[in-house]
Design a protein around this motif. Sequence first.
Motif, mmCIF file in Angstrom:
data_model
loop_
_atom_site.group_PDB
_atom_site.id
_atom_site.type_symbol
_atom_site.label_atom_id
_atom_site.label_comp_id
_atom_site.label_asym_id
_atom_site.label_seq_id
_atom_site.Cartn_x
_atom_site.Cartn_y
_atom_site.Cartn_z
ATOM 1 N N ALA A 65 1.009 -1.570 0.045
ATOM 2 C CA ALA A 65 0.283 0.195 -0.016
ATOM 3 C C ALA A 65 1.063 1.425 0.352
ATOM 4 N N HIS A 66 2.420 0.841 0.027
ATOM 5 C CA HIS A 66 2.264 2.126 0.788
ATOM 6 C C HIS A 66 3.871 2.247 -0.572
ATOM 7 N N PRO A 67 4.110 3.337 -1.006
ATOM 8 C CA PRO A 67 4.846 4.172 -1.772
ATOM 9 C C PRO A 67 6.783 3.422 -2.094
ATOM 10 N N TYR A 68 7.011 3.636 -1.212
ATOM 11 C CA TYR A 68 8.374 3.207 -0.219
ATOM 12 C C TYR A 68 8.191 1.438 -1.009
ATOM 13 N N GLY A 115 7.003 17.035 7.863
ATOM 14 C CA GLY A 115 5.840 16.325 6.764
ATOM 15 C C GLY A 115 6.113 14.198 6.707
ATOM 16 N N CYS A 116 5.900 13.939 6.020
ATOM 17 C CA CYS A 116 6.024 12.723 5.769
ATOM 18 C C CYS A 116 8.080 12.214 5.777
ATOM 19 N N PRO A 117 8.233 10.782 5.871
ATOM 20 C CA PRO A 117 9.443 11.029 5.933
ATOM 21 C C PRO A 117 10.076 10.872 4.757
ATOM 22 N N PHE A 118 9.300 10.244 3.469
ATOM 23 C CA PHE A 118 9.489 9.776 2.505
ATOM 24 C C PHE A 118 9.381 11.518 0.874
ATOM 25 N N ALA A 119 9.233 12.135 1.860
ATOM 26 C CA ALA A 119 8.621 12.745 0.858
ATOM 27 C C ALA A 119 9.444 13.772 -0.436
ATOM 28 N N ASP A 120 10.673 13.659 0.223
ATOM 29 C CA ASP A 120 11.615 14.340 -1.627
ATOM 30 C C ASP A 120 11.874 13.215 -2.576
ATOM 31 N N ARG A 121 11.797 11.474 -2.058
ATOM 32 C CA ARG A 121 11.505 10.513 -2.834
ATOM 33 C C ARG A 121 10.469 10.172 -3.251
ATOM 34 N N CYS A 122 9.715 10.256 -3.237
ATOM 35 C CA CYS A 122 7.991 10.251 -3.305
ATOM 36 C C CYS A 122 7.648 10.177 -4.670
ATOM 37 N N PRO A 123 7.243 9.410 -5.429
ATOM 38 C CA PRO A 123 5.986 9.746 -6.743
ATOM 39 C C PRO A 123 4.926 10.143 -7.471
ATOM 40 N N LEU A 124 4.867 10.287 -5.374
ATOM 41 C CA LEU A 124 3.355 10.546 -5.306
ATOM 42 C C LEU A 124 3.387 11.771 -4.545
ATOM 43 N N MET A 125 3.887 12.137 -4.075
ATOM 44 C CA MET A 125 4.100 13.561 -3.266
ATOM 45 C C MET A 125 3.331 14.892 -3.771
ATOM 46 N N SER A 126 2.669 15.016 -2.830
ATOM 47 C CA SER A 126 1.127 16.306 -2.697
ATOM 48 C C SER A 126 1.960 17.533 -1.730
ATOM 49 N N VAL A 139 0.029 18.025 1.012
ATOM 50 C CA VAL A 139 -0.347 17.696 2.869
ATOM 51 C C VAL A 139 1.021 16.606 2.413
ATOM 52 N N CYS A 140 1.543 16.051 2.317
ATOM 53 C CA CYS A 140 2.505 15.378 2.425
ATOM 54 C C CYS A 140 3.434 15.950 2.752
ATOM 55 N N ARG A 141 3.983 17.292 2.675
ATOM 56 C CA ARG A 141 4.745 18.101 3.544
ATOM 57 C C ARG A 141 5.163 18.482 4.747
ATOM 58 N N GLN A 171 2.450 14.698 9.017
ATOM 59 C CA GLN A 171 3.844 13.426 8.896
ATOM 60 C C GLN A 171 1.584 12.457 8.840
ATOM 61 N N PRO A 172 2.034 11.457 7.898
ATOM 62 C CA PRO A 172 0.875 10.689 7.506
ATOM 63 C C PRO A 172 1.084 9.373 8.606
ATOM 64 N N PRO A 173 -0.530 8.994 10.130
ATOM 65 C CA PRO A 173 -0.251 8.286 11.301
ATOM 66 C C PRO A 173 -0.005 7.082 9.885
ATOM 67 N N ALA A 224 1.773 4.181 6.787
ATOM 68 C CA ALA A 224 1.450 5.368 6.807
ATOM 69 C C ALA A 224 1.854 6.615 5.526
ATOM 70 N N CYS A 225 1.173 6.958 5.056
ATOM 71 C CA CYS A 225 0.464 7.652 3.687
ATOM 72 C C CYS A 225 -0.393 7.913 3.688
ATOM 73 N N HIS A 226 -0.187 9.451 3.089
ATOM 74 C CA HIS A 226 -2.011 10.126 3.200
ATOM 75 C C HIS A 226 -2.100 9.344 1.638
ATOM 76 N N HIS A 227 -1.274 9.060 0.921
ATOM 77 C CA HIS A 227 -2.099 8.800 -0.412
ATOM 78 C C HIS A 227 -1.986 7.024 -0.821
ATOM 79 N N PRO A 228 -3.203 5.692 0.516
ATOM 80 C CA PRO A 228 -2.125 4.367 0.005
ATOM 81 C C PRO A 228 -2.759 3.801 -1.508
HETATM 82 S S1 SF4 Z 1 2.628 10.402 1.919
HETATM 83 FE FE1 SF4 Z 1 3.101 11.462 0.319
HETATM 84 S S2 SF4 Z 1 5.310 11.438 0.642
HETATM 85 FE FE2 SF4 Z 1 5.495 10.391 1.832
HETATM 86 S S3 SF4 Z 1 4.728 8.215 1.215
HETATM 87 FE FE3 SF4 Z 1 2.671 8.749 1.345
HETATM 88 S S4 SF4 Z 1 2.136 9.947 -1.403
HETATM 89 FE FE4 SF4 Z 1 4.606 9.625 -0.527
#
Ligand code: SF4
Length: 248
Positions: A176-179, A212-223, A225-227, A230-232, A243-247
Motif C-alpha cells: 500500500a505504501h509507495p516506498y 511532513g512525511c519522511p519519504f516525501a523527498d523521494r516519493c513519486p506520489l508526493m503532494s 499535504v505530504c510536506r 506526517q501521515p499516521p 503511513a501514507c496520505h495516498h495509500p
Molecule cells: S505520505 Fe505522501 S510523500 Fe509520503 S509516502 Fe505517502 S504519498 Fe508519498
Amino acid sequence: MAGRNVAHIRGRDLKAYRKDAQMVFQDPFGSLNPTRTIEQHLAFPVRKYRREGQGRVGDLIDELLAKVGLTPVAETRRKYPHELSGGQRQRVAIARALAVNPKFIVADEPISMLDVSIRAGILKLMNELREEMNIAFLYITHDLASARYIGNRIMVLYGGKVMETAPSAELIRHPAHPYTRLLLAATPGTRHQGPLPETSNRPPNLLEDRVGCPFADRCPLMSEVCRAQQPPLAEVAPGHYAACHHPG
Ligand code: SF4
C-alpha cells in the motif's frame, strides 16, 4: 520485550532478559573470537545461564552443534573459527544464541555476508528452529524476498519510522505504501518488479526536525499535504497498516 522497555532494565532483570533474548550478528567473521574453539564459544553461555554440571555441558554442546547441522560434532568442537566457512560460522553463532534457550532472537542481516549458495540453508535452519523450538525471530534485512520467506509479518521502515506493516503474503501481494512498492519493483522475482521512477536519491536527514512525511523527498506520489503533515499509521485492510496520505 513482552511489553517492557528494555532500555532501562538492570541487574537480575537484565540477566534474565539476556537469557530470553539473544542476537545473531551480521558478520560471522567478526562475531566469533578467533582465539577460542567452537566448544569454548558454546560452553560459556551453557555454564553461565543453564548452570549445568561439567558432564551435561558436553552433551548440550553436542546437541547444539547437531541441531544447527555442524556434524561430526566431535570434530567441530575442536575447531577454531578460521577453520570454518562463513556459513558454518553463522551456524555456530546461531548455536551460541540457542545455548541459553532463548524465547526471542534478533537476527541482523544474518545472511548478507554469506555466499548466495549457502544463504538458503541458513534461512531454512532459522525457519526450522522457529517451528521446533517456538522461538520468535526478529529478522532485519534489506532483502524483501528473504523477509517473505522467513517472516509471518513484515514491517517496512524508512528514516526510523514504520511505513507499512502487514502479514508477509498480504504485504507482498498488495503493497500500500509507495516506498514498499519501490522496494518490490527493485526486487527480482516479484510480480511487482519493474522500472523505477526518476526520483531523488537523497536519504532522509535524521537530525532535522521533520514536519511532513519522511519519504516525501523521494516519493513519486508526493503532494502538498505530504510536506505539511506526517501521515499516521492507519489500517488500510484488516491487519494491514500504512503511513501514507495516498495509500495504493
Ligand atoms: S505520505 Fe505522501 S510523500 Fe509520503 S509516502 Fe505517502 S504519498 Fe508519498
